[in-house]
Motif scaffolding. Structure first.
Motif, PDB file in Angstrom:
ATOM      1  N   LEU A   1      18.092 -17.905  43.078  1.00 42.55           N
ATOM      2  CA  LEU A   1      17.725 -17.916  41.658  1.00 42.55           C
ATOM      3  C   LEU A   1      18.168 -16.615  40.978  1.00 42.55           C
ATOM      4  CD1 LEU A   1      16.252 -19.125  39.199  1.00 42.55           C
ATOM      5  CD2 LEU A   1      14.148 -18.107  40.085  1.00 42.55           C
ATOM      6  N   LEU A   2      17.900 -15.485  41.617  1.00 39.97           N
ATOM      7  CA  LEU A   2      18.283 -14.197  41.032  1.00 39.97           C
ATOM      8  C   LEU A   2      19.795 -14.038  40.935  1.00 39.97           C
ATOM      9  CD1 LEU A   2      15.677 -11.810  42.687  1.00 39.97           C
ATOM     10  CD2 LEU A   2      15.740 -12.623  40.322  1.00 39.97           C
ATOM     11  N   ASP A   3      20.495 -14.465  41.959  1.00 40.57           N
ATOM     12  CA  ASP A   3      21.964 -14.394  41.934  1.00 40.57           C
ATOM     13  C   ASP A   3      22.538 -15.264  40.820  1.00 40.57           C
ATOM     14  OD1 ASP A   3      21.962 -12.658  44.065  1.00 40.57           O
ATOM     15  OD2 ASP A   3      22.551 -14.169  45.558  1.00 40.57           O
ATOM     16  N   LEU A   4      22.024 -16.473  40.705  1.00 38.81           N
ATOM     17  CA  LEU A   4      22.495 -17.398  39.676  1.00 38.81           C
ATOM     18  C   LEU A   4      22.158 -16.870  38.286  1.00 38.81           C
ATOM     19  CD1 LEU A   4      23.851 -20.086  39.073  1.00 38.81           C
ATOM     20  CD2 LEU A   4      21.629 -21.187  39.327  1.00 38.81           C
ATOM     21  N   PHE A   5      20.931 -16.398  38.098  1.00 39.38           N
ATOM     22  CA  PHE A   5      20.508 -15.859  36.808  1.00 39.38           C
ATOM     23  C   PHE A   5      21.366 -14.665  36.413  1.00 39.38           C
ATOM     24  CE2 PHE A   5      17.595 -13.314  34.132  1.00 39.38           C
ATOM     25  CZ  PHE A   5      17.361 -14.242  33.131  1.00 39.38           C
ATOM     26  N   SER A   6      21.601 -13.770  37.339  1.00 40.05           N
ATOM     27  CA  SER A   6      22.440 -12.596  37.086  1.00 40.05           C
ATOM     28  C   SER A   6      23.861 -12.996  36.717  1.00 40.05           C
ATOM     29  CB  SER A   6      22.447 -11.692  38.320  1.00 40.05           C
ATOM     30  OG  SER A   6      23.299 -10.606  38.136  1.00 40.05           O
ATOM     31  N   ASN A   7      24.406 -13.952  37.442  1.00 36.25           N
ATOM     32  CA  ASN A   7      25.761 -14.436  37.191  1.00 36.25           C
ATOM     33  C   ASN A   7      25.877 -15.060  35.801  1.00 36.25           C
ATOM     34  OD1 ASN A   7      28.447 -15.085  37.708  1.00 36.25           O
ATOM     35  ND2 ASN A   7      27.929 -16.964  38.791  1.00 36.25           N
ATOM     36  N   VAL A   8      24.899 -15.872  35.424  1.00 31.87           N
ATOM     37  CA  VAL A   8      24.903 -16.509  34.108  1.00 31.87           C
ATOM     38  C   VAL A   8      24.817 -15.440  33.012  1.00 31.87           C
ATOM     39  CG1 VAL A   8      23.547 -17.974  32.539  1.00 31.87           C
ATOM     40  CG2 VAL A   8      24.043 -18.748  34.864  1.00 31.87           C
ATOM     41  N   LEU A   9      23.929 -14.473  33.176  1.00 33.40           N
ATOM     42  CA  LEU A   9      23.796 -13.411  32.170  1.00 33.40           C
ATOM     43  C   LEU A   9      25.099 -12.623  32.003  1.00 33.40           C
ATOM     44  CD1 LEU A   9      20.230 -11.916  32.730  1.00 33.40           C
ATOM     45  CD2 LEU A   9      21.029 -13.345  30.849  1.00 33.40           C
ATOM     46  N   LYS A  10      25.741 -12.293  33.107  1.00 29.54           N
ATOM     47  CA  LYS A  10      27.005 -11.561  33.038  1.00 29.54           C
ATOM     48  C   LYS A  10      28.064 -12.354  32.278  1.00 29.54           C
ATOM     49  CE  LYS A  10      26.492  -8.978  37.335  1.00 29.54           C
ATOM     50  NZ  LYS A  10      26.915  -8.893  38.729  1.00 29.54           N
ATOM     51  N   LYS A  11      28.155 -13.646  32.588  1.00 28.08           N
ATOM     52  CA  LYS A  11      29.150 -14.486  31.915  1.00 28.08           C
ATOM     53  C   LYS A  11      28.848 -14.633  30.425  1.00 28.08           C
ATOM     54  CE  LYS A  11      30.629 -17.140  35.912  1.00 28.08           C
ATOM     55  NZ  LYS A  11      30.705 -18.453  36.558  1.00 28.08           N
ATOM     56  N   MET A  12      27.566 -14.781  30.077  1.00 25.72           N
ATOM     57  CA  MET A  12      27.189 -14.888  28.666  1.00 25.72           C
ATOM     58  C   MET A  12      27.523 -13.591  27.928  1.00 25.72           C
ATOM     59  SD  MET A  12      23.508 -16.771  28.735  1.00 25.72           S
ATOM     60  CE  MET A  12      23.397 -18.473  28.209  1.00 25.72           C
ATOM     61  N   LYS A  13      27.171 -12.477  28.536  1.00 26.86           N
ATOM     62  CA  LYS A  13      27.452 -11.177  27.900  1.00 26.86           C
ATOM     63  C   LYS A  13      28.955 -10.999  27.691  1.00 26.86           C
ATOM     64  CE  LYS A  13      26.710  -6.258  28.300  1.00 26.86           C
ATOM     65  NZ  LYS A  13      26.194  -5.133  29.065  1.00 26.86           N
ATOM     66  N   LYS A  14      29.729 -11.387  28.693  1.00 27.15           N
ATOM     67  CA  LYS A  14      31.184 -11.272  28.590  1.00 27.15           C
ATOM     68  C   LYS A  14      31.713 -12.106  27.426  1.00 27.15           C
ATOM     69  CE  LYS A  14      35.386 -11.784  31.333  1.00 27.15           C
ATOM     70  NZ  LYS A  14      35.946 -12.186  32.626  1.00 27.15           N
ATOM     71  N   GLU A  15      31.212 -13.331  27.287  1.00 28.85           N
ATOM     72  CA  GLU A  15      31.659 -14.202  26.196  1.00 28.85           C
ATOM     73  C   GLU A  15      31.235 -13.660  24.838  1.00 28.85           C
ATOM     74  OE1 GLU A  15      33.796 -16.824  26.184  1.00 28.85           O
ATOM     75  OE2 GLU A  15      34.074 -16.189  28.253  1.00 28.85           O
ATOM     76  N   TRP A  16      30.002 -13.162  24.734  1.00 33.28           N
ATOM     77  CA  TRP A  16      29.547 -12.601  23.456  1.00 33.28           C
ATOM     78  C   TRP A  16      30.353 -11.358  23.102  1.00 33.28           C
ATOM     79  CZ3 TRP A  16      23.887 -13.337  25.227  1.00 33.28           C
ATOM     80  CH2 TRP A  16      23.416 -14.568  24.809  1.00 33.28           C
ATOM     81  N   THR A  17      30.618 -10.525  24.090  1.00 30.05           N
ATOM     82  CA  THR A  17      31.372  -9.287  23.850  1.00 30.05           C
ATOM     83  C   THR A  17      32.788  -9.594  23.391  1.00 30.05           C
ATOM     84  OG1 THR A  17      30.030  -8.114  25.476  1.00 30.05           O
ATOM     85  CG2 THR A  17      32.127  -7.116  24.905  1.00 30.05           C
ATOM     86  N   LYS A  18      33.380 -10.671  23.907  1.00 29.31           N
ATOM     87  CA  LYS A  18      34.730 -11.068  23.486  1.00 29.31           C
ATOM     88  C   LYS A  18      34.781 -11.349  21.991  1.00 29.31           C
ATOM     89  CE  LYS A  18      36.266 -13.866  27.288  1.00 29.31           C
ATOM     90  NZ  LYS A  18      36.853 -15.168  27.606  1.00 29.31           N
ATOM     91  N   GLN A  19      33.662 -11.755  21.424  1.00 27.44           N
ATOM     92  CA  GLN A  19      33.618 -12.127  20.014  1.00 27.44           C
ATOM     93  C   GLN A  19      33.609 -10.915  19.077  1.00 27.44           C
ATOM     94  OE1 GLN A  19      33.992 -15.399  19.285  1.00 27.44           O
ATOM     95  NE2 GLN A  19      34.111 -15.533  21.499  1.00 27.44           N
TER      96      GLN A  19
END
Length: 142
Positions: free
Chosen positions: A7-25
């Protein structure tokens, strides 16, 4: 207690990907800290550096660096308090407001893509889960 590693690995991975996408904007060379400061100023009005530091959970030194960039780029301006010129407020400019509005729309589009394919029921369940997590975090902070 359950093994929450997955759960922690998945949650961390999702947060990183979301942050990366938001930062791209983000446009015009602003970083996430600068955007969040503008967003806070847009929402709450002019603030002193100490208030911004607490609100954004940043050090006063970091606030100074972020504000300097925003002021130099014309997204914000410093204004002295009317009763005491030693007190300085950071205030968002029209250019900053326009930037925040533009970025908010882009973030809505990107965020909607994160949740594509989820039913309304799944979204509502996810909202309930995040509300519980937020309450748990609030209780731990006390």
């Amino acid at each position: 207690m359950f093994d929450n590693r997955e759960l922690l690995d998945l949650f961390s991975n999702v947060l990183k990907k979301m942050k990366k996408e938001w930062t791209k904007q983000l446009e015009h060379g602003l970083n996430p800290s600068q955007y969040f400061m503008l967003k806070a100023l847009n929402h709450s009005g002019p603030r002193k550096a100490t208030e911004l530091a607490e609100l954004l959970q940043m050090t006063p030194g970091a606030i100074t660096g972020v504000s300097d960039k925003l002021v130099s780029e014309g997204y914000a301006e410093r204004k002295g308090a009317k009763g005491d010129r030693r007190v300085v407020y950071l205030e968002i400019t029209d250019k900053g407001k326009s930037y925040v509005e533009s970025m908010t729309e882009k973030q809505k589009l990107v965020t909607s893509k994160f949740f594509e394919g989820l039913s309304e029921e799944e979204i509502n369940h996810l909202i309930r889960i995040y509300q519980k997590i937020a309450r748990n975090l609030d209780e731990q902070a006390r």
